[in-house]
Scaffold this motif. Structure first.
Motif, mmCIF file in Angstrom:
data_model
loop_
_atom_site.group_PDB
_atom_site.id
_atom_site.type_symbol
_atom_site.label_atom_id
_atom_site.label_comp_id
_atom_site.label_asym_id
_atom_site.label_seq_id
_atom_site.Cartn_x
_atom_site.Cartn_y
_atom_site.Cartn_z
ATOM 1 N N GLU A 211 0.824 -1.206 0.000
ATOM 2 C CA GLU A 211 0.000 0.000 0.000
ATOM 3 C C GLU A 211 0.864 1.264 0.000
ATOM 4 O O GLU A 211 0.605 2.213 -0.751
ATOM 5 N N LYS A 212 1.913 1.289 0.817
ATOM 6 C CA LYS A 212 2.774 2.469 0.900
ATOM 7 C C LYS A 212 3.602 2.664 -0.365
ATOM 8 O O LYS A 212 3.737 3.785 -0.861
ATOM 9 N N VAL A 213 4.170 1.577 -0.890
ATOM 10 C CA VAL A 213 4.955 1.695 -2.123
ATOM 11 C C VAL A 213 4.054 2.127 -3.284
ATOM 12 O O VAL A 213 4.477 2.845 -4.186
ATOM 13 N N GLY A 214 2.777 1.726 -3.221
ATOM 14 C CA GLY A 214 1.833 2.120 -4.265
ATOM 15 C C GLY A 214 1.614 3.621 -4.335
ATOM 16 O O GLY A 214 1.201 4.142 -5.377
ATOM 17 N N MET A 215 1.872 4.350 -3.247
ATOM 18 C CA MET A 215 1.752 5.809 -3.285
ATOM 19 C C MET A 215 2.835 6.423 -4.159
ATOM 20 O O MET A 215 2.620 7.436 -4.808
ATOM 21 N N GLU A 216 4.020 5.791 -4.167
ATOM 22 C CA GLU A 216 5.115 6.293 -4.995
ATOM 23 C C GLU A 216 5.033 5.751 -6.415
ATOM 24 O O GLU A 216 5.450 6.416 -7.362
#
Length: 355
Positions: A211-216
């Protein structure tokens, strides 16, 4: 065989007595090998850690003694006493030798003189320069968005404010990670890394990372495959998340955000562990580069080579501190898989509940 090695090498038995030593180490400390063999290493060389505290006197490293999965000895600084009573600072690494019950039967250690002060200083400058460069981008973004929010708050739509605040939050996380990595370098090199272990659900950690890597990487397409009966692991959740984040981000940068798999499986054999693998469908890593991927500052020219070049080196150190291993496999043209293991028995071994 060990006489052909340029680094000093020493073998210890279960009682930490010296059973073998090569000429390179004997020359480094100025003591004849025949004098060293048979002596307790604590007596012969008075090894001390970077804080000056005597080591290998009454036992091995506590983590190694309590966790059977710990085999590798991460590189760290040690002071040795020479024949003329002067001290020499060396970098030590090695492996533990264990019997069928998992108890330590001995160790093989490798000693390398620490680089001259000027070389060490250059390395430190390189680290600061690299991390400073990496900090510039998120801090510039934070500064720009907060300035817009302060000066144009009344003229911005709610969705614009939300987007800017989300980006500021994301960039703040990036800064925190970079600072954590900088601290981890120091702690790993001096053997002072402290793990704050608790029982964690690896599937939850993996979902959070994706989920967090998907923001980048908005086009991230990662398939998370964790068996329903996967047991909880006794580990530091922040460090495990840090390792997994590095591996997923590397797959995005050097391969593609699409077609990534994050899967876990329970290992078989006497060393009970869970293996977590991150695979991509990129062009793979050239054979000549594969041994280099865990070294400091190494960045391949393929893909989008951003970052400090420290992530994989730090990740391997964090995994080994847990008693696991981090490895890489690649087939040129068919992708790369990074796999790390975590012991299933850490809680019992550290707390002595296995009888």
């Amino acid at each position: 065989m060990i006489e052909r090695l340029a680094d000093g090498v020493m073998a210890l038995d279960a009682e930490r007595r010296i059973v073998e030593v090569n000429d390179a180490l004997a020359s480094l400390v100025g003591i004849d090998p025949t004098v060293l063999v048979g002596q307790p290493v604590a007596v012969a060389l008075s090894p001390r850690n970077s804080e000056g505290r005597a080591i290998l006197v009454d036992g091995w490293d506590r983590a190694a003694e309590t966790m059977r999965a710990v085999r590798a000895i991460a590189e760290h600084e040690v002071l040795l006493r020479r024949a003329d009573r002067s001290d020499v600072t060396v970098l030590v690494t090695g492996i533990y030798e264990r019997n069928e019950h998992g108890r330590i039967d001995g160790a093989v250690l490798s000693f390398r003189p620490r680089a001259r002060r000027r070389d060490a200083s250059t390395s430190g400058i390189e680290i600061v320069s690299t991390v400073s460069h990496e900090l510039r981008s998120p801090l510039t973004s934070v500064k720009g968005y907060t300035s817009l929010l302060i000066n144009r708050w009344d003229r911005l739509r709610d969705d614009q404010k939300k987007m800017m605040l989300e980006q500021v939050h994301h960039d703040a996380d990036r800064v925190t990670r970079l600072i954590t990595e900088l601290l981890d370098i120091s702690r790993l090199e001096t053997g002072r890394l402290v793990l704050r272990r608790q029982m964690i659900d690896l599937a939850d950690v993996a979902s959070t990372v994706v989920e967090k890597v998907g923001m980048e990487y908005p086009d991230l397409d990662a398939n998370v495959e964790f068996p329903a009966d996967l047991p909880s692991i006794y580990a530091d959740p922040d460090k495990v998340e840090q390792v997994l984040t590095n591996l997923v981000e590397n797959a995005c940068k050097y391969a593609s955000p699409a077609g990534i798999t994050v899967r876990a499986e329970i290992g078989e054999g006497p060393e009970r562990s869970v293996a977590i693998a991150v695979g991509d469908q990129g062009e793979g890593i050239p054979i000549e580069d594969l041994p280099k991927v865990f070294t400091k500052f190494f960045r391949r020219s393929e893909g989008r080579p951003t970052g400090s070049g420290l992530g994989l080196w730090i990740s391997r150190g964090l995994v080994e501190a847990h008693g696991g291993r981090l490895t890489a496999e690649s087939i040129p043209g068919h992708g790369t898989t990074f796999r790390f293991t975590l012991p299933l028995t850490a809680f019992e071994e550290l707390h002595g509940t296995d009888g």
